[in-house]
Design a protein around this motif. Structure first.
Motif, PDB file in Angstrom:
ATOM      1  N   LEU A 101       7.330  -3.286 -31.436  1.00 43.79           N
ATOM      2  CA  LEU A 101       8.712  -3.381 -30.956  1.00 43.79           C
ATOM      3  C   LEU A 101       8.817  -3.144 -29.449  1.00 43.79           C
ATOM      4  N   ASP A 102       8.091  -2.172 -28.924  1.00 43.53           N
ATOM      5  CA  ASP A 102       8.201  -1.895 -27.486  1.00 43.53           C
ATOM      6  C   ASP A 102       7.535  -2.985 -26.654  1.00 43.53           C
ATOM      7  N   ALA A 105       9.905  -5.901 -26.671  1.00 45.54           N
ATOM      8  CA  ALA A 105      11.062  -5.641 -25.805  1.00 45.54           C
ATOM      9  C   ALA A 105      10.676  -5.752 -24.336  1.00 45.54           C
ATOM     10  N   MET A 124      18.277   1.829 -21.604  1.00 42.74           N
ATOM     11  CA  MET A 124      17.070   2.460 -22.144  1.00 42.74           C
ATOM     12  C   MET A 124      16.560   3.527 -21.183  1.00 42.74           C
ATOM     13  N   THR A 127      18.179   6.968 -21.096  1.00 42.75           N
ATOM     14  CA  THR A 127      17.831   7.992 -22.084  1.00 42.75           C
ATOM     15  C   THR A 127      16.788   8.963 -21.541  1.00 42.75           C
ATOM     16  N   LEU A 162      10.600   5.452 -36.637  1.00 46.44           N
ATOM     17  CA  LEU A 162      11.668   4.726 -35.953  1.00 46.44           C
ATOM     18  C   LEU A 162      12.103   5.396 -34.650  1.00 46.44           C
ATOM     19  N   PRO A 163      12.356   6.714 -34.631  1.00 52.13           N
ATOM     20  CA  PRO A 163      12.726   7.313 -33.340  1.00 52.13           C
ATOM     21  C   PRO A 163      11.616   7.215 -32.298  1.00 52.13           C
ATOM     22  N   VAL A 165      10.057   4.722 -31.469  1.00 49.71           N
ATOM     23  CA  VAL A 165      10.198   3.459 -30.732  1.00 49.71           C
ATOM     24  C   VAL A 165      11.073   3.652 -29.490  1.00 49.71           C
ATOM     25  N   THR A 166      11.972   4.634 -29.535  1.00 45.91           N
ATOM     26  CA  THR A 166      12.901   4.807 -28.413  1.00 45.91           C
ATOM     27  C   THR A 166      12.210   5.510 -27.253  1.00 45.91           C
ATOM     28  N   ASN A 167      11.053   4.992 -26.897  1.00 46.19           N
ATOM     29  CA  ASN A 167      10.253   5.594 -25.832  1.00 46.19           C
ATOM     30  C   ASN A 167      10.439   4.768 -24.563  1.00 46.19           C
ATOM     31  N   ALA A 168      11.465   5.117 -23.791  1.00 49.24           N
ATOM     32  CA  ALA A 168      11.802   4.314 -22.615  1.00 49.24           C
ATOM     33  C   ALA A 168      10.667   4.330 -21.599  1.00 49.24           C
ATOM     34  N   ILE A 171       8.176   1.650 -22.535  1.00 55.39           N
ATOM     35  CA  ILE A 171       8.738   0.327 -22.260  1.00 55.39           C
ATOM     36  C   ILE A 171       8.688   0.059 -20.756  1.00 55.39           C
ATOM     37  N   PHE A 218      -0.894   7.515 -25.613  1.00 56.50           N
ATOM     38  CA  PHE A 218       0.290   8.358 -25.459  1.00 56.50           C
ATOM     39  C   PHE A 218       1.094   8.400 -26.755  1.00 56.50           C
TER      40      PHE A 218
END
Lengths: 291, 315
Positions: A101-102, A105, A124, A127, A162-163, A165-168, A171, A218
């Motif tokens: 996903l990252d 994106a 993103m 955050t 899932l959380p 993935v929110t690794n700004a 990305i 990481f």
């Protein structure tokens, strides 16, 4: 030749300079080895001692009698196989989600440039500015009852995957690397009739191996080291990670077993580090020097 | 080569990425291209929506809501006033600021000095770099429990080492006066690797001529550090300073594991631990969110001021 630094080569070349250099160097080598490797030696050897010897004062440097059986007992009594298996499952699942996903994106934001792409990227990156711990409470309430899907994710691996993935930051690292890939390469692929997905797979990903390595390490280390989030969201002892499981069992087992368990829990990331030292260090500075 | 008219190629598109191509019928293609681009984004955007953006909004609402018997009611400012009137609030802030202060002295200065020192070595740099970074790879439970044993007043290693120098035994984590510094020492050991490597990389980017020029002007070691090393790494130093403050104000895991959160007489209870306690021990989500909001506003305000102050110096 190495670049010049604070102390001039002429100064170092003199007799006095040489002496000072080697004395300081030797001191630092000994001190750093003691400070950073010492605790790890203490941990490995402590796991080999008997309980009586472990709490003896002054502590012994070398175990008087060696008990490798502690490691076996710790493994069995604390069910480390289960904890280790859980942690591996969470870590590599999170890695898979982040890689798919990252990367998609970052590729889209860097090369496909969709409408509002910059707004999404900005949101993103925003955050990263929010103190993460502030979000723990609302995040916890969210996974208790995910809106729209109305699912409770507690005790399920999704609550880690899932959380993650929110690794700004990841990305951002990926996007910066993709930005440096010349557009001509992608144009050539698209003239040959390659779709965006095909271009990603056959052109972008093969070039991006170094950054993918960094991001992967990481991702795995992040899950391996996390404590608060898995403690809150995986209360079932059979589903816990090494960190949380060992913490909750810590007071119930003899010290030497606990120390043996810590050694076992530390090994995977230490091995990962020794194998991929160069990638980790380059990734660290790549992120740090963003200015 | 005749450039394809689709705006996604050609460097010009980099300057105006959303410029619509002029060819007839290309609107459909632009829509299609955007659909595919958004298709690649959707997974990450959904994850951010559910686990980042929505919780951010929710944090704000939670702070002004009360939750009783499964019913949510508007609470106005009462959560905030509750938090401000809690004596633990002020103690937690004093402790957090103390931790941040100590962590800046140790956690900011030590990695920089270590980096400056390592950068001078012509040998063994790889080994030393590896050593400094090793603790970062340990699971926090392992490093924390190691330190717990080292700090043990009875058989702990630290008191034995102090004994060699004739210093009397310390209570370390058990005494209100030393608990916090003990936590900071452990936290520094655990986390200094990352900062050290980042400083090392920055130091290696300093042009050697600057040192030569300084020497011609008769500068000694300290003046070279003061007038060349620090100014040349100021950008990264100030960035790390900011990140360090933001990170240390959120400290949780180290005191939680080392001193069960609060420590002797609450001497290591931090703001984030108080948030944790409100939410997960007292089931007071509104209070936790209100406290989180205070932390958020404070850190955001601090960052804004800091960025503004450090900007003009960069010219």
């Amino acid at each position: 030749m190495r670049p010049r630094t604070l102390i001039s080569p002429a100064q170092l070349g003199r007799r006095r300079g040489k002496v000072v250099y080697w004395v300081v160097f030797a001191l630092v080598m000994v001190l750093f080895t003691l400070v950073f490797l010492g605790p790890m030696y203490w941990m490995v050897s402590g796991g080999l001692k008997t309980t009586q010897e472990f709490v003896k004062s002054p502590p012994t440097l070398v175990p008087t009698s060696v008990h490798p059986g502690n490691y076996r007992d710790a493994w069995r009594v604390m069910d480390l196989a289960k904890l280790l298996g859980n942690t591996l499952y969470y870590a590599f699942g999170a890695l898979a989600f982040q890689l798919v996903l990252d990367v998609a994106a970052a590729y889209s934001l860097s090369k496909l440039r969709p409408l509002f792409g910059n707004v999404i990227l900005g949101m993103m990156l925003a955050t990263l500015m929010i103190p993460a711990t502030v979000l723990v409470v609302p995040q916890y309430l969210t996974v208790l009852d995910v809106p729209i899907f109305e699912r409770n994710l507690l005790n399920s691996p999704w609550v880690i995957w899932l959380p993650s993935v929110t690794n700004a930051f990841n990305i951002f690292l990926l996007k910066r690397f993709f930005d440096s890939i010349p557009q001509e390469l992608l144009d050539a692929a698209s003239i040959d009739g390659a779709s965006a997905l095909r271009t990603l797979r056959s052109v972008v990903l093969p070039i991006s191996r170094p950054i993918l390595g960094v991001v992967s390490i990481f991702a795995v280390v992040g899950v391996w080291k996390d404590f608060l989030w898995p403690m809150l969201t995986l209360p079932d002892p059979g589903k816990q990670t090494l960190n949380v499981g060992i913490y909750s069992l810590a007071s119930g087992v003899p010290e030497n077993w606990l120390i043996a368990a810590l050694t076992i829990a530390s090994l995977p990331t230490l091995i990962l580090f020794l194998l991929f030292q160069r990638n980790i260090m380059s990734g660290l500075t790549a992120g740090g020097l963003k200015g | 080569m005749s450039a394809p008219t689709l705006s996604k190629s050609s460097p010009a598109s980099a300057r105006a990425p959303h410029h619509l191509p002029e060819r007839r019928g290309s609107l459909a293609r632009a829509v299609k291209r955007n659909l595919s681009a958004h298709g690649f984004l959707i997974g990450a955007v959904l994850c951010f929506s559910f686990f980042s953006w929505y919780p951010m909004v929710r944090e704000f609402f939670l702070a002004f809501q009360k939750n009783k018997d499964g019913r949510t009611t508007w609470a106005g400012w009462s959560n905030l006033s509750y938090v401000f009137n809690d004596p633990a609030f002020w103690q937690a802030w004093r402790n957090t600021l103390l931790f941040t202060g100590l962590a800046l002295v140790l956690g900011f200065a030590v990695p920089f000095l270590v980096a400056v020192l390592l950068n001078e070595f012509r040998h063994g740099q790889g080994y030393l770099r590896m050593l400094v970074y090793l603790p970062v790879m340990l699971p926090p439970v392992a490093s924390v429990l190691l330190f717990k044993y080292f700090y043990d007043p009875g058989y702990g290693l630290f008191n034995r080492i102090l004994g060699i120098f004739g210093i009397p035994d310390q209570q370390w984590l058990q005494s209100t006066s030393t608990a916090m510094i003990s936590v900071v020492i452990a936290a520094t050991w655990m986390n200094m690797g990352g900062a050290t490597l980042i400083y090392l990389a920055a130091l290696q980017g300093i042009p050697g001529e600057l040192y030569e020029a300084a020497e011609l002007d008769g500068a000694g070691l300290w003046r070279k550090i003061w007038h060349v090393t620090i100014p040349q790494t100021r950008l990264i130093l100030s960035l790390m300073f900011l990140m360090q403050i933001i990170a240390t104000m959120q400290v949780f895991t180290e005191p939680f594991l080392l001193t069960n959160g609060a420590g002797p007489e609450g001497s290591t209870m931090t703001v984030v631990y108080l948030i944790y306690q409100y939410a997960f021990n007292f089931n007071n989500y509104g209070g936790a969110a209100a406290l989180g909001l205070v932390l958020l506003v404070l850190l955001a305000g601090f960052s804004a001021v800091y960025v503004r102050l450090s900007r003009p110096q960069e010219d």
